[in-house]
Design an enzyme around this catalytic site. Structure first.
Site, PDB file in Angstrom:
ATOM      1  CE  LYS A 177       2.740   6.043   3.705  1.00  0.00           C
ATOM      2  NZ  LYS A 177       2.389   6.532   2.124  1.00  0.00           N
TER       3      LYS A 177
ATOM      4  CG  ASP B  70       8.756   1.577  -5.070  1.00  0.00           C
ATOM      5  OD1 ASP B  70       8.533   2.277  -4.357  1.00  0.00           O
ATOM      6  OD2 ASP B  70       7.782   0.799  -5.552  1.00  0.00           O
TER       7      ASP B  70
ATOM      8  CG  ASP C  44       9.112  -7.384  -1.775  1.00  0.00           C
ATOM      9  OD1 ASP C  44       9.058  -6.601  -0.713  1.00  0.00           O
ATOM     10  OD2 ASP C  44       8.176  -8.287  -1.730  1.00  0.00           O
TER      11      ASP C  44
ATOM     12  CD1 TRP D 269       8.826  11.824  -0.499  1.00  0.00           C
ATOM     13  CD2 TRP D 269       9.831  10.593   1.230  1.00  0.00           C
ATOM     14  NE1 TRP D 269       7.865  11.764   0.609  1.00  0.00           N
ATOM     15  CE2 TRP D 269       8.449  11.045   1.720  1.00  0.00           C
ATOM     16  CE3 TRP D 269      10.397   9.758   2.175  1.00  0.00           C
ATOM     17  CZ2 TRP D 269       7.977  10.886   2.892  1.00  0.00           C
ATOM     18  CZ3 TRP D 269       9.950   9.450   3.487  1.00  0.00           C
ATOM     19  CH2 TRP D 269       8.510  10.007   3.835  1.00  0.00           C
TER      20      TRP D 269
HETATM   21  C1  LIG Z   1       3.339   6.300  -1.609  1.00  0.00           C
HETATM   22  S1  LIG Z   1       4.423   5.504  -2.342  1.00  0.00           S
HETATM   23  C2  LIG Z   1       6.088   6.130  -2.299  1.00  0.00           C
HETATM   24  C3  LIG Z   1       5.942   7.522  -2.926  1.00  0.00           C
HETATM   25  C4  LIG Z   1       7.362   8.069  -2.594  1.00  0.00           C
HETATM   26  N1  LIG Z   1       8.119   8.452  -1.417  1.00  0.00           N
HETATM   27  C5  LIG Z   1       7.779   9.366  -3.664  1.00  0.00           C
HETATM   28  O1  LIG Z   1       7.881  10.374  -3.017  1.00  0.00           O
HETATM   29  O2  LIG Z   1       7.519   9.236  -4.724  1.00  0.00           O
HETATM   30  C6  LIG Z   1       4.444   4.028  -1.891  1.00  0.00           C
HETATM   31  C7  LIG Z   1       5.284   3.090  -2.711  1.00  0.00           C
HETATM   32  O3  LIG Z   1       5.741   1.878  -1.876  1.00  0.00           O
HETATM   33  C8  LIG Z   1       6.059   0.747  -2.596  1.00  0.00           C
HETATM   34  N2  LIG Z   1       5.932  -0.342  -2.042  1.00  0.00           N
HETATM   35  C9  LIG Z   1       4.842  -1.234  -1.600  1.00  0.00           C
HETATM   36  N3  LIG Z   1       5.320  -2.454  -1.115  1.00  0.00           N
HETATM   37  C10 LIG Z   1       6.353  -2.403  -1.388  1.00  0.00           C
HETATM   38  C11 LIG Z   1       7.501  -3.283  -1.245  1.00  0.00           C
HETATM   39  N4  LIG Z   1       7.062  -4.556  -0.521  1.00  0.00           N
HETATM   40  N5  LIG Z   1       8.776  -3.187  -1.570  1.00  0.00           N
HETATM   41  C12 LIG Z   1       9.370  -2.223  -2.402  1.00  0.00           C
HETATM   42  N6  LIG Z   1       8.147  -1.108  -2.484  1.00  0.00           N
HETATM   43  C13 LIG Z   1       7.004  -1.100  -2.183  1.00  0.00           C
HETATM   44  C14 LIG Z   1       4.925   0.923  -3.858  1.00  0.00           C
HETATM   45  O4  LIG Z   1       5.337   0.301  -5.076  1.00  0.00           O
HETATM   46  C15 LIG Z   1       4.719   2.622  -3.942  1.00  0.00           C
HETATM   47  O5  LIG Z   1       5.626   2.969  -5.134  1.00  0.00           O
END
Ligand SMILES: C[S@@+](CC[C@H](N)C(=O)[O-])C[C@H]1O[C@@H](n2cnc3c(N)ncnc32)[C@H](O)[C@@H]1O
Length: 870
Positions: free
Chosen positions: A157, A76, A92, A58
């Site tokens: 999302k 992330d 986080d 993204w």
């Molecule tokens: C589907 S991926 C995102 C993909 C991204 N939009 C892309 O285009 O590459 C979901 C992400 O959410 C992150 N995630 C989940 N919980 C999180 C948190 N509490 N803080 C930061 N990131 C988090 C995961 O590590 C994962 O990399």
């Protein structure tokens, strides 16, 4: 392990490969691309925060779409490999530290867009996942509200779940435009969906609990509770009205019948559910219990509730009518005039009598989310309310029954007028219109004043003559019923439309029905559909009404008005179905049909092409209807096929119009006749059987006319509802016997039709014929030139040359195309051993070796044997 691999592979769709090709780190990139294509938020943003950004696709899309020198920050839990023009860090998003880091990067800037594609790390149960995803959304929204500029855009999302509605509600409080969408690149099987929230309102003060998952999800429900009900009774109990339980993604859905009665959108409910149940799950479900006890909740209603997916128009209306009655009884429906209802409505509003009644204020017309409440109430009052409602309904029912009875009798009289029936049940005494001999005399009717009543459209039986008030009340009720009927019709149509939107099959079915419906109408006035078809067919087969026939009086003439000569049919006197049927190209240029019109009936069988003598016996046996049902059905299908073919042929005609003009004399036209006889296997098996029977003397015309007087002959369709006529048209039709020969002929006809080459092939063939004809024409001119130029060459030379040219033209040569070069077959081995061209062979050659030849032959033999064994 292997299974896992296969599953993983199956996920590699076109977006995966596209992402690889374009250099995006994840296929998710296309989701943002598609969202941005729809809402164009990236181009206008100068500052963007990507929450949960790893691996960074993204960010890549944002970097390449946003204006140069934009500030793009991504965060992330997982590390993100550096991306040009972006700042990324690992943290986080739910933590304070993350918030502080973002603040550090943004300094005084405000984000125009905050995007969030976070997903909890997989491995936990779905429910758990959805919940933490919702928490993530709230966390990201919290950050967004802190860092976003007024009017900014937040894209997130959300996994569809019970709580997604609550999230939506929160979004709507903070943004002026909230839209839910699912980009095409998001897999259908995934429960994910995206919210694009635009126009951030940037409120000055916000209760921190608003975005706290602990409160937020509970608070929303609270907020949506009907405020009016809350005023009346602060002790409320929430009813589960927010859709299905989480994780309930099953195909089978049911709801309590009381919910159907209460819902403001019954159509949607009927479309969505499979069943309405009367199970009383808790002692508190008083509404359902009361509904269950209602006399209006008949066995038929219960049966309809059992399977909503099979409801036809009639049942659909029955349920809706029942719902309206129940709503009336429970005071849920706001009636226009009557005092009783007005009182009921007011008492309801004041006291909140029954639980359903308490919802009256919410029910009709309530838009959006409706959360109903169960009011605590005085038992005795409720009982009284119910008793009163039941009494009301009982008296109404009685009135209705009385009216129905009257209508029935009125109909009965009309039928008697038409000499259709002699009834003794119409409740008319000795002074009535039945004469001494039991015959019906209109004079007597007039004496009794019944005629006047009939002409006024109403007939009351003596002794039951209603008072003026009752009459006007009934008229009012009639009007109301008419209105209701129209309303129900509209509702049913809406329901059907909804069904068609979801189901292409239903759509196709409707279109076909509409097409047929038109034709059926064309048959009205005569008998019913099949008989019409039969006579149409008969007329095509050459059955002609002999004008001077003694047997044929006025009535018969009417009956036989469909038995007209083919020329008349051609002139446009055909019914819709018949004319479309005869527009097929197969009927064009059929010779002999006109002649048939002048022929005697007996010629019919012969001309019809029905092989009278075919089969074992000289006179084919007439099979019973049930024996031949299959054939009958088949023939019905055939008819539809023809109708479609007719359409096709129309189109073809347009397409082939140019070529048609190009037909030249001498060019071979497709044969339209079947071995010299007209192809009349176009008609139905029933009509064939009839024609056959006529031809062989098995039946006479008089007999045929008699047979046309069936219970289907005269239908009293006046006042019958459309759904009833629909059903009748479909199922109430006579089944005629079909002879074996006719069945065979129809089958043969289907086979011939199926064997017909497709349009393209036919066109290609026609083009070929045309080309040949043109070539021959050219040649003709050329040969004339040759013959005339006799000075230079001898007569014989000229003839030879012409013959050579003719041969060439017929072969299709003469053009630039070269003839096929011959391929020489050379046997391998011997002097042809080794690589390279065999000695003495020129041009194309093919090496064969004896071994290969034998092997091929062996394989063929084995295949043949295997086939023989089978
Ligand atoms: C589907 S991926 C995102 C993909 C991204 N939009 C892309 O285009 O590459 C979901 C992400 O959410 C992150 N995630 C989940 N919980 C999180 C948190 N509490 N803080 C930061 N990131 C988090 C995961 O590590 C994962 O990399």
């Amino acid at each position: 392990m292997a299974i896992q691999k296969k599953h993983a592979k199956a996920r590699l769709d076109k977006y995966y490969y596209l992402a690889k090709e374009k250099g995006y780190r994840a296929r998710a990139a296309f989701k943002l691309i598609q969202l941005n294509k729809k809402y164009s938020f990236l181009q206008q943003s100068k500052c963007l925060i990507d929450l949960c950004a790893a691996p960074g696709s993204w960010l890549q899309v944002a970097a390449e779409t946003m204006p140069a020198k934009s500030l793009i920050v991504g965060v992330d839990l997982s590390p993100i490999k550096p991306i040009p023009k972006t700042i990324t860090f690992q943290d986080d998003i739910t933590t304070e530290r993350c918030r502080a880091t973002i603040r550090g990067h943004l300094k005084t800037w405000k984000a125009d867009t905050v995007i969030h594609d976070g997903a909890p790390n997989v491995g936990t149960a779905w429910v758990q996942d959805a919940f933490s995803q919702n928490e993530l959304v709230l966390a990201s929204l919290k950050l967004a509200t802190e860092f976003m500029a007024p009017n900014g855009t937040f894209v997130t999302k959300v996994f569809r779940s019970k709580d997604s509605a609550k999230l939506e509600w929160i979004f709507k409080q903070l943004f002026s435009r909230v839209e839910q969408t699912k980009p095409p690149s998001s897999r259908n099987v995934s429960a994910e969906t995206f919210y694009v929230c635009r126009g951030y309102k940037a409120p000055k003060h916000m209760d921190p609990r608003f975005l706290d998952s602990k409160y937020a999800f509970a608070e929303v429900e609270e907020a949506a509770v009907n405020m009016e009900a809350r005023v009346f009774n602060p002790e409320k109990k929430k009813r589960k009205r927010d859709g299905y339980d989480e994780g309930d993604w099953t195909q089978f859905n049911e709801a309590a019948a009381s919910e159907f009665v209460q819902t403001p959108d019954p159509i949607q409910m009927l479309g969505k559910l499979n069943k309405l149940h009367f199970r009383q799950e808790g002692a508190g479900d008083i509404a359902l219990a009361a509904l269950d006890r209602l006399p209006e909740t008949t066995e038929e209603v219960r049966l309809c509730c059992q399977d909503l997916k099979v409801l036809g128009r009639k049942e659909f209306k029955l349920l809706l009518r029942w719902r309206l009655k129940a709503r009336d009884i429970f005071g849920l429906r706001q009636k226009k005039t009557t005092d009783t209802n007005a009182t009921s409505a007011s008492t309801t509003a004041k006291g909140g009598k029954s639980d359903i009644a308490a919802e009256a204020g919410v029910a009709e017309g309530a838009v959006g989310e409706e959360v109903a409440v169960v009011e605590s109430m005085d038992d005795e009052m409720r009982m009284q309310e119910e008793i009163r409602a039941m009494q009301d309904s009982q008296s109404k029912l009685k009135r209705k029954e009385r009216r129905r009875e009257n209508e029935k009798k009125q109909k009965e009289i009309t039928r008697m007028q038409m000499n259709m029936t002699v009834s003794s049940e119409i409740g008319l005494d000795a002074g009535g219109p039945m004469g001494d001999e039991g015959t019906f005399r209109m004079k007597d009717v007039d004496k009794a004043g019944i005629g006047r009543q009939i002409s006024q459209g109403r007939m009351y039986v003596e002794g039951e003559k209603p008072k003026d008030e009752e009459q006007s009340e009934e008229e009012e009720e009639d009007e109301e019923l008419d209105g209701l009927e129209r309303e129900l019709d509209a509702m049913y149509n809406k329901y059907q439309e909804g069904k068609e939107d979801r189901n292409a099959k239903a759509r196709a079915k409707r279109i076909r029905r509409e097409a047929n419906g038109e034709d059926e109408e064309a048959f009205e006035g005569f008998d019913e559909e099949d008989e019409g078809a039969e006579t149409d067919a008969s007329s095509d087969a050459g059955i002609v009404e002999e004008s001077g026939d003694e047997d044929t009086d006025g009535e018969e003439a009417e009956l036989l008005n469909k038995l007209v000569p083919r020329e008349d049919l051609k002139k446009g006197q055909l019914s819709g179905r018949a004319s479309s049927f005869f527009q097929q190209d197969i009927f064009q240029d059929i010779g002999g049909m006109e002649d048939d019109a002048e022929d005697e009936e007996v010629d019919l069988g012969r001309d019809s092409g029905v092989d009278v003598g075919s089969g074992s016996s000289a006179s084919p046996t007439l099979k019973t209807a049930s024996d031949d049902r299959e054939v009958g059905e088949e023939s019905a299908e055939d008819e539809t096929e023809y109708a479609q073919d007719a359409e096709d042929s129309d189109i073809e005609e347009v397409a082939g119009a140019e070529e048609e003009e190009d037909w030249e004399e001498g060019a071979e036209k497709p044969a339209m006749e079947n071995e010299g006889r007209p192809n009349i296997d176009i008609i139905t098996a029933e009509a064939m059987t009839l024609a056959h029977a006529l031809a062989t003397g098995k039946t006479t015309r008089a007999q045929m006319e008699d047979d046309n007087f069936t219970k289907y002959s005269h239908r009293d369709v006046d006042g019958l509802p459309e759904w009833f006529l629909d059903d009748e048209g479909q199922h109430s039709r006579p089944v005629r016997p079909i002879s074996a020969a006719a069945a065979a002929a129809i089958k043969e006809k289907s086979r011939a039709l199926n064997a017909r080459p497709i349009k393209k092939v036919r066109e290609a063939k026609a083009r070929k014929v045309l080309r040949t004809a043109r070539r021959l024409e050219k040649l003709k001119k050329k040969s004339e030139g040759l013959a005339e130029g006799g000075d230079e060459m001898t007569e014989r030379d000229g003839a030879n040359k012409i013959a050579a040219l003719m041969a060439k033209a017929k072969k299709g040569g003469g053009g630039k195309k070269k003839g096929r070069m011959e391929v020489k077959v050379v046997r391998a081995g011997g002097q042809n051993k080794g690589a390279g061209r065999p000695r003495g062979v020129k041009g194309k050659y093919k090496m064969v070796d004896s071994r290969l030849k034998k092997d091929v032959r062996g394989e063929k033999r084995a295949a043949k044997k295997a086939k023989g064994r089978r």
